[in-house]
Design an enzyme around this catalytic site. Structure first.
Site, PDB file in Angstrom:
ATOM      1  CG  HIS A  41      66.124  -7.157   3.393  1.00 40.89           C
ATOM      2  ND1 HIS A  41      67.491  -7.209   3.222  1.00 40.89           N
ATOM      3  CD2 HIS A  41      65.880  -7.718   4.601  1.00 40.89           C
ATOM      4  CE1 HIS A  41      68.032  -7.787   4.270  1.00 40.89           C
ATOM      5  NE2 HIS A  41      67.089  -8.100   5.118  1.00 40.89           N
ATOM      6  CG  HIS A  67      69.698  -3.547   7.101  1.00 42.25           C
ATOM      7  ND1 HIS A  67      69.115  -3.312   5.882  1.00 42.25           N
ATOM      8  CD2 HIS A  67      70.280  -4.765   7.006  1.00 42.25           C
ATOM      9  CE1 HIS A  67      69.334  -4.340   5.086  1.00 42.25           C
ATOM     10  NE2 HIS A  67      70.041  -5.232   5.729  1.00 42.25           N
TER      11      HIS A  67
END
Length: 528
Positions: A216, A278
């Protein structure tokens, strides 16, 4: 009336996207997503309530959902659809952005929302799901297209995936048939072997273009803007290399502890929960070479090449260039905070790391010799994600009467969260008859510059998945390449003695050894 207003919002959103996001300037005008049924597994869970349904509602308010769509939540919790709708409505009120048409949009959004309570491992759950999807095809004209979102525990992935395939709800051959796609939340495997097996399993049932592996962070505007900043401006790309850059720092700090995720987190740790995905994604965007086009695979090709160039650490280097930490009791936001081992679901003698700092090198012509310092941790003083580019000092000082400490290096800071923006620190003369130098900052903030709040990451990811655009999702070889970067560290830890945990207090910036690592190099961590 509603359709006319929705069309206006869609047109305005499209125009804004073309102007405000230069990454799209080389593309055709924003594609409209096709009709579809959106199915969320784990719909009664925390992520669905806090992020997923609010993001879908925000898209609806902006006219960016298809004209014909429906929503089916699949969850283990027993409740009626009316109860579920009320739960989701309350979550939307709390977590979505303010919209002038919110109540009117909710009436339509809620009417298209259904809950299916069931056991993900049982065949009858999927028989019922198939019936609901066929019902919605008739009622809402969704044309048989399906988008599945897996907000479920990793150990349930294969089960749900297999059941969907076995019940003809997910199929590989789409020739002459509607499309079916799957969005999968991280973690994607727990090491290289498990990730490869999972990829093999997926590729045996569906095509790569049908799987949308989510990170995300890639949905955040500032992360996307790294490409625009680098390749859309003529003044930065010429100095984006080893000749002008001293080092790069990437920090992802969280002020929260493991919270209700203790059982998962005690298995994953910060290395699997944050570093492998990430942080390496941000690293690859920061360091990659210019793609030949904005085609999704051209961009992902360059990211994979960058990950292949990251130097693999030897066991003796892991001991000196990687720092593990675990928080103990302390203070967070001015309040007492318990230690990690006292969190729910965490083993009392846990050796899981909640902090990780590492020095990495990229062995290619652009970056050879430039250290990249990556740092992430829980229970740090504040939540912040940023990339800091520190440039080299001038080769010769023209101000001999000044101390070296009076002239600070130039910094370019890319703020990813919580406030998105970019800042440039440079030196300037203080007004007066004598030469005194003081650092000054040039700041750019998304909210101030564009007068609008950036969309949430999940808004962009849902929209791209419905359109079929894969740029912001990780490809198979990308996932495996990132695990190859991490495996030397994880393998070395198996043979090394675990540090004496806890070794930093909650509310501080991590263990002293992380600062010692930087000090040995004559550098310091930038404080967000």
């Amino acid at each position: 009336m509603i359709e006319a207003q929705t069309s206006t919002i869609d047109a305005q959103a499209t125009a804004t996207a073309v102007i405000d996001n230069p990454l799209r300037a080389g593309l055709a005008r924003e594609e409209a997503p096709e009709p579809c049924v959106i199915v969320i597994f784990g719909a009664t869970g925390d992520l669905a309530h806090r992020k997923l349904f609010p993001a879908l509602f925000d898209l609806a308010c902006q006219g960016q959902l298809p004209a014909h769509y429906s929503l089916i939540g699949v969850g283990r919790t027993e409740m009626t659809t009316d109860q579920f709708r009320e739960d989701i409505h309350q979550s939307i009120l709390q977590h979505s952005r303010p919209h002038t048409m919110a109540q009117r949009v909710w009436e339509e959004f809620g009417a298209r929302l259904t809950l299916l309570s069931g056991d993900f491992s049982q065949s009858d759950c999927y028989q019922n799901l198939k019936g609901l999807c066929e019902r919605d095809d008739q009622q809402f004209e969704t044309q048989g297209n399906r988008l599945y979102f897996f907000s479920i525990a990793p150990d349930m992935f294969n089960t749900v995936f297999s059941q969907l395939c076995d019940h003809d709800l997910l199929y590989r051959d789409e020739s002459g048939r509607p499309w079916t796609r799957v969005m999968v939340e991280k973690p994607f495997g727990s090491d290289l072997v498990s990730a490869t097996k999972l990829n093999d399993f997926i590729s045996s049932r569906i095509a790569e273009r049908q799987i949308f592996r989510i990170d995300h962070y890639l949905g955040k505007e500032t992360v996307q803007n790294i490409l625009v900043f680098r390749f859309g401006n003529g003044i930065f790309e010429p100095i984006w290399n080893r000749r002008y850059i001293d080092h790069v720092q990437i920090t992802v700090s969280e002020s929260l502890g493991s919270e209700a995720r203790g059982a998962y987190y005690d298995h994953a740790g910060i290395s699997r929960d944050m570093m492998q995905n990430h942080m390496l994604q941000v690293l690859s965007l920061t360091g990659m070479e210019p793609p030949v086009s904005l085609d999704p695979d051209d961009i992902r090709d360059e990211k994979v090449k960058l990950l292949h160039a990251v130097r693999r650490l030897k066991p003796e280097e892991v001991a000196t260039e990687v720092v593990r930490g675990q928080y103990g009791p302390g203070f967070a936001n001015g309040k007492p905070a318990i230690g990690y081992r006292d969190e729910i679901g965490v083993a009392k003698e846990s050796g899981t790391e909640t902090f990780l700092a590492a020095k990495m090198f990229i062995d290619n012509w652009r970056w050879v010799g430039v250290p990249f310092y990556l740092r992430s941790g829980k229970r740090l003083p504040r939540q912040a994600t940023e990339v800091v580019i520190q440039f080299k000092m001038p080769p010769l000082s023209l101000f001999p009467h000044l101390e070296d400490s009076d002239v600070e290096p130039n910094l370019l800071v890319i703020h990813i969260q919580p406030e998105e923006g970019i800042a440039l620190k440079m030196s300037a003369k203080v007004p007066g008859p004598t030469v005194r130098i003081q650092p000054v900052r040039m700041d750019f903030r998304y909210g101030t510059a564009f007068g609008a709040e950036s969309p949430s990451a999940y808004e962009r990811l849902f929209l791209d998945a419905m359109i079929g655009r894969t740029t912001l999702f990780t490809r198979r070889d990308e996932v495996e390449a990132s695990w190859r970067v991490m495996m030397p560290i994880l393998d070395a830890w198996k043979t090394m003695e675990t540090p004496k945990f806890p070794n930093y207090d909650a509310g501080t910036w991590g263990p002293q050894t992380a600062f010692d690592m930087m000090e040995r190099d004559g550098r310091t961590w930038h404080r967000p």
